[in-house]
Design a protein around this motif. Structure first.
Motif, PDB file in Angstrom:
ATOM      1  N   ALA A   8       0.809  -1.229   0.000  1.00 41.91           N
ATOM      2  CA  ALA A   8       0.000   0.000   0.000  1.00 41.91           C
ATOM      3  C   ALA A   8       0.837   1.271   0.000  1.00 41.91           C
ATOM      4  CB  ALA A   8      -0.941   0.003   1.205  1.00 41.91           C
ATOM      5  N   HIS A  44      -6.224   1.490  -1.809  1.00 42.38           N
ATOM      6  CA  HIS A  44      -6.632   0.282  -1.083  1.00 42.38           C
ATOM      7  C   HIS A  44      -7.597  -0.517  -1.937  1.00 42.38           C
ATOM      8  CE1 HIS A  44      -7.579  -2.438   2.166  1.00 42.38           C
ATOM      9  NE2 HIS A  44      -8.868  -2.214   1.975  1.00 42.38           N
ATOM     10  N   MET A  47      -5.102  -2.791  -6.659  1.00 43.63           N
ATOM     11  CA  MET A  47      -4.488  -1.719  -5.884  1.00 43.63           C
ATOM     12  C   MET A  47      -3.243  -1.206  -6.595  1.00 43.63           C
ATOM     13  SD  MET A  47      -3.221  -1.689  -1.899  1.00 43.63           S
ATOM     14  CE  MET A  47      -1.943  -2.917  -2.154  1.00 43.63           C
TER      15      MET A  47
END
Length: 425
Positions: free
Chosen positions: A177, A214, A221
């Protein structure tokens, strides 16, 4: 196994478990002699050796010795036995910044900016020392008892010596992320730009309370990251949005730099009313005078960290040479050596001196640090080029000009240490 109450190396008493990963556990501990609280990272050699990442552990030690900054976790010393490696580190009482965000949902803008300013100061310092973190996230940012941040976990960090012949890094690493699009693209990348991206994600998380990128599907992603697809929450101010959008620019060539981040109006608002911190040579000397025996010995040319891991040494670790000559004399000798080897000399940011062959096939970095007012450390590292050529220049040109003819008693003493047999460094 519960290790609480265990005495490590007859010096530290282990307390509660603070956290653990695949290869190491981190404990709160107390120095038996002084009562000082520390954190001890206990690395299992067998697991690390089986995973083939001994070089990562060794690099982490080397990097943490190099990046001494108020907002970076301080490494006090390293100890080793046949089965374990112990990192004795500064204990950050406030825990992970992630927990603070998790507990509050999101932070007020002025609070988040305070942490962000400290983060950028720490990252800028690391970059000036040739180190990029590559795994910046709230879980790797700790808080001290005064509310200051401490950047931790340099296990995935990249250093100048890791760059390829193109001057770029190529290792795919980081937390999904927070990872920059150029890493996902598996092409060469600049470590500083990758850290800027991650800092942008961290800033977003601190003030939004959730991630900008996310998706339950990791590939989806990654697609959003590559295209820079995210939405700002309604409470973000225009200046904050502008700064984050420039940090989360998918194009690394146009992404904002650390210097321009510090020049942005949103960032500078957090600096208003604060005294300007200027680090002078005198300040550096006073800071280094506080170094303990491990600090000085670990920086010296005779310490081979590979003995901690019972593996072969690597040329790219470079070498460390202690000198009692003034800085001007050391620089002059490096310049004369470069001319003798037909190499160019240039000064880089962070006090680095670079020696580069005229044909561009070999580059060597030298960094001079003040240990005491009369003792200096010269760290010599290969940036790129053939190992044989680097060794030749190091042993025939640089080392003879820098090594003092009469070694000090300190250096003679440190050769008697035996870390691989469990002796404390």
């Amino acid at each position: 196994m519960d290790h609480k109450g265990t005495i490590v190396m007859q010096k530290y008493e282990l307390g509660r478990l603070l956290g653990q990963g695949s290869f190491a556990k981190v404990y709160h501990a107390r120095c038996v002699e002084t009562g000082q609280s520390v954190a001890i990272k206990v690395v299992d050699k067998a697991k690390v050796r089986k995973a083939g990442i001994m070089d990562h552990i060794e690099r982490e030690i080397s990097v943490m010795r190099r990046v001494r900054h108020p907002n970076v976790v301080h490494l006090y010393e390293v100890m080793a036995t046949k089965s374990k490696i112990y990192f004795v580190m500064e204990y950050a009482r406030g825990g992970e910044l992630f927990r603070k965000v998790e507990a509050n949902g999101r932070l007020p803008e002025d609070v988040g900016r305070k942490y962000f300013v400290q983060l950028i100061d720490a990252v800028e310092f690391c970059h000036g020392r040739g180190v990029c973190h590559r795994d910046l996230k709230p879980e790797n940012i700790l808080l001290d008892e005064d509310g200051g941040i401490k950047v931790s976990d340099f296990g995935l960090s990249g250093v100048a010596e890791c760059r390829g012949a193109d001057g770029l890094l190529h290792t795919t690493c980081g937390t999904p992320a927070y990872v920059a699009p150029e890493i996902i693209g598996r092409s060469g990348y600049d470590g500083a730009g990758v850290d800027v991206w991650s800092c942008g994600v961290v800033l977003f998380v601190l003030l939004a309370g959730y991630l900008p990128f996310h998706d339950t599907n990791v590939m989806e992603m990654y697609r959003k990251i590559s295209r820079g697809e995210y939405r700002f929450p309604s409470w973000f101010s225009p200046k904050l949005k502008k700064l984050i959008s420039r940090m989360l620019d998918p194009n690394p060539s146009s992404r904002i730099s650390i210097a321009k981040i510090k020049g942005s109006s949103w960032f500078k608002a957090g600096k208003e009313g604060e005294p300007v911190k200027v680090t002078s040579d005198g300040d550096e000397a006073r800071r280094l005078l506080k170094m303990n025996a491990f600090d000085i010995i670990s920086l010296s040319d005779g310490l081979d960290l590979s003995k901690l891991f019972e593996t072969e040494s690597c040329l790219d670790k470079g070498c460390r040479i202690m000198s009692r000559k003034p800085v001007a004399v050391i620089v002059s000798r490096l310049e004369r050596g470069a001319r003798a080897a037909k190499m160019r000399v240039s000064k880089k940011d962070g006090g680095l001196i670079e020696l580069e062959s005229r044909d561009g096939v070999l580059a060597i970095e030298a960094e001079i640090s003040v240990v005491t007012p009369v003792l200096h450390l010269v760290e010599v590292r290969r940036r790129y080029g053939e190992a044989a050529e680097y060794e030749k220049v190091l042993n025939e040109v640089i080392r003879p000009r820098l090594v003092d003819k009469a070694p000090s008693s300190l250096l003679r003493h440190q050769h008697s240490l035996s870390p691989s047999s469990g002796a404390r460094l």
